[in-house]
Design a protein around this motif. Structure first.
Motif, PDB file in Angstrom:
ATOM      1  N   THR B  50      69.908  56.214 -14.418  1.00 44.06           N
ATOM      2  CA  THR B  50      68.686  56.752 -15.018  1.00 44.06           C
ATOM      3  C   THR B  50      67.528  55.837 -14.682  1.00 44.06           C
ATOM      4  N   PHE B  51      66.515  56.381 -14.053  1.00 51.39           N
ATOM      5  CA  PHE B  51      65.361  55.567 -13.686  1.00 51.39           C
ATOM      6  C   PHE B  51      64.156  55.903 -14.569  1.00 51.39           C
ATOM      7  N   LEU B  52      63.881  57.185 -14.697  1.00 50.22           N
ATOM      8  CA  LEU B  52      62.682  57.623 -15.414  1.00 50.22           C
ATOM      9  C   LEU B  52      62.927  57.699 -16.922  1.00 50.22           C
ATOM     10  N   ARG B  53      61.831  57.662 -17.657  1.00 49.30           N
ATOM     11  CA  ARG B  53      61.924  57.939 -19.090  1.00 49.30           C
ATOM     12  C   ARG B  53      62.348  59.382 -19.298  1.00 49.30           C
ATOM     13  N   ALA B 234      57.675  62.916 -14.552  1.00 51.37           N
ATOM     14  CA  ALA B 234      57.931  61.500 -14.328  1.00 51.37           C
ATOM     15  C   ALA B 234      57.135  60.678 -15.349  1.00 51.37           C
TER      16      ALA B 234
END
Lengths: 302, 270
Positions: B50-53, B234
């Motif tokens: 998981t990268f994004l909020r 994003a």
């Protein structure tokens, strides 16, 4: 407290931390979270001569430690910028710089001429590396001759600091850097996004409406760092490094690799205050290592 | 409206469904005014994929208790991680984001009520699946303003109906399930209450096909209708321009011009 001042062309930066175009809106989007005057400068959203609607949704795919985007330079055009956005941002106490793009050389020139008249915009970042538009954009930045041609034409009408943003989607980025340096670019910034794609296997469809898009985020950092390192050794003009920077350590890596300044891009989405933290982190690093100025560490690894 | 970023503490995490957690979060500081339909962006820690909020609808706000309620459906790694939050965990949240559902008094053409005050106009709140989340806070606010909200909630099966007890406190409830295990069998737009009663305005949130069907019903019956979209985003603050929806005024960010849109602003084929 070390001296963080940096000069790039005629541009004076209070510190080498800038925010990347397309990730920071017009700055105002972040004003609730941080003091914009704490950073060295802001590159606003890519601006074109005429308004652009951008690409269809979906424009984004999350990827391991990063994301793909295919926004396609959605913006309301340079006249709208001048009349409705510039008045709101011109008094922000940092360098507000415009990222300018176009489909033809004439577009770039006309856009740059208009921006040249704006007193509070000290620099342009010429975007010859957007991978998400059908015409122009990256097409100019993947060939030495066309890159040189567009920089030459813009240089004639643009008299302030001219930064050229380079594409990593080339055989040898140092050749492009040398070509734009020869035509009078004051600095180069790199890297723009890497061409990539993602497929939704359940739907058996590409995730992005455009099939391919631009990859950014921490996953691209080692590639960006290598390109910044090689480019800094190949040109005399300052190199602004970007690509996956998400903390002060990443920023220092780029500076040690030869970057005079750095830009923070995609990570602004994860932590809208990251740029201020990076300024503080660079400062502490310099103090801890006994450097009195950030300039001492540019390209200075042993 | 100012936006904030802060660490909230998980006060309760109640598993209300196989894939859905009901989180109550608290903050030491004052909570700013938050409106129904707004959302938050949550940072996901320790989830390498998981990268994004993750953008999550606001389910309810209790400013006196400094509480924020969320429903989190575990769909991928990020939401699975958030849904598994433990009491005492800290979640870094950007809030409040987006616009909000509008009330009849804010409209250019408020509904005509034959007798009594404007608040006798009848709102219908249509939710599907986890899309019911923002309708609780909306229903609460409508009730506080003197309206009597009617909820029409749809789900696959009886086990998938979320927070029914909470909704029952605020107004009448009608239910459809695809398998007929609760309420009327079928989709929300087939429910008999749409024939037997007349509603003056509709709010809806849920899967897109459901919202399109509700929008169609509203348009055919000349009823004001607002939908809440959940385009992939994003940044959540209007900087990246990824979550755009085509509107009558061009591509626009769902995170700042939305998530709530009047159906007349959209280019849906309805």
């Amino acid at each position: 407290m070390a001296n963080l001042n940096i000069n790039i062309g005629k541009l004076h930066l209070k510190n080498p931390v800038l925010t990347a175009s397309g990730t920071f809106g017009y700055g105002l989007e972040y004003a609730d979270f941080m003091d914009l005057s704490k950073i060295g400068g802001i590159f606003v959203k890519g601006t074109t001569l005429n308004p652009r609607e951008g690409n269809d949704y979906p424009r984004m795919a999350e990827t391991p430690s990063g994301m793909l985007n295919a926004v396609g330079l959605q913006n309301k055009g340079v006249d709208y910028f001048i009349n409705y956005i510039y008045p709101d941002i011109k008094d922000i106490e940092t360098n507000m710089m415009v990222n300018a793009s176009g489909s033809t050389i004439e577009d770039y020139v006309a856009c740059a001429e208009k921006i040249n008249t704006l007193e509070k915009i000290p620099a342009i970042e010429l975007n010859i590396s957007c991978p998400n538009v059908k015409q122009g954009g990256m097409a100019f930045g993947t060939n030495c001759n066309s890159a040189a041609e567009v920089v030459k034409a813009v240089r004639k009408v643009y008299h302030k600091t001219l930064i050229v943003k380079l594409s990593p989607n080339v055989t040898d980025i140092t050749e492009i850097a040398k070509a734009v340096e020869a035509e009078g670019a004051d600095a180069v910034s790199l890297i723009n996004t890497l061409l990539g794609m993602a497929i939704d296997v359940e739907k058996r469809k590409p995730v992005l409406s455009t099939i391919t898009g631009g990859l950014s985020g921490p996953s691209v950092k080692p590639i960006a760092l290598q390109m910044v390192y090689r480019t800094a050794k190949s040109v005399q003009i300052p190199v602004i490094g970007l690509g996956g920077i998400s903390n002060w350590k990443d920023a220092v890596e780029f500076i040690l690799a030869g970057a005079t300044a750095i830009q923070i891009g995609t990570y602004n989405f994860i932590d809208p205050t990251v740029s201020v933290k990076v300024v503080d982190g660079i400062n502490e690093y310099l103090d801890r290592h006994g450097f009195t100025s950030v300039q001492e560490i540019i390209g200075n690894f042993v | 409206m100012n936006k904030y970023i802060a660490d909230w503490t998980v006060k309760e995490n109640i598993r209300i469904h196989r894939d859905c957690s009901f989180l109550k979060l608290t903050l030491d500081d004052e909570i700013p005014e938050i409106f129904p339909g707004q959302f938050v962006q949550i940072k996901v820690e320790d989830s390498p994929a998981t990268f994004l909020r993750r953008p999550i609808s606001i389910h309810f706000v209790d400013r006196e208790k400094h509480e924020l309620w969320l429903l989190i459906q575990a769909i991928g790694d990020g939401t699975r991680k958030l849904a598994a939050s433990k009491v005492g965990d800290r979640l870094n949240i950007i809030y409040p984001l987006g616009n909000y559902f509008s009330l009849p008094e804010d409209w250019d053409n408020p509904p005509i009520v034959t007798e009594g005050a404007l608040n006798e106009a009848k709102p219908l709140l249509v939710g599907g699946g986890v899309g019911v989340a923002p309708l609780l806070y909306l229903g609460y606010q409508l009730a506080a303003l003197g309206y009597k909200p009617t909820f029409l909630l749809g789900a696959k099966s009886i086990a998938d109906l979320l927070q029914i007890a909470e909704f029952e406190k605020l107004g009448d409830i009608y239910v459809t399930t695809e398998d007929g295990s609760a309420g009327e069998k079928g989709f929300v737009t087939g429910h008999s209450v749409l024939q037997s009663e007349k509603f003056d305005f509709i709010y809806t949130c849920g899967p897109k096909p459901m919202m399109v069907a509700v929008a169609k019903y509203a348009k055919q019956n000349n009823i004001e209708c607002e939908v809440s979209l959940e385009n992939k985003m994003a940044c959540g603050i209007g900087a990246c321009l990824c979550c755009v929806e085509k509107t009558t005024y061009g591509n626009t960010c769902v995170c700042t011009s939305g998530p709530v849109f009047n159906i007349n602003q959209l280019t849906w084929q309805i």
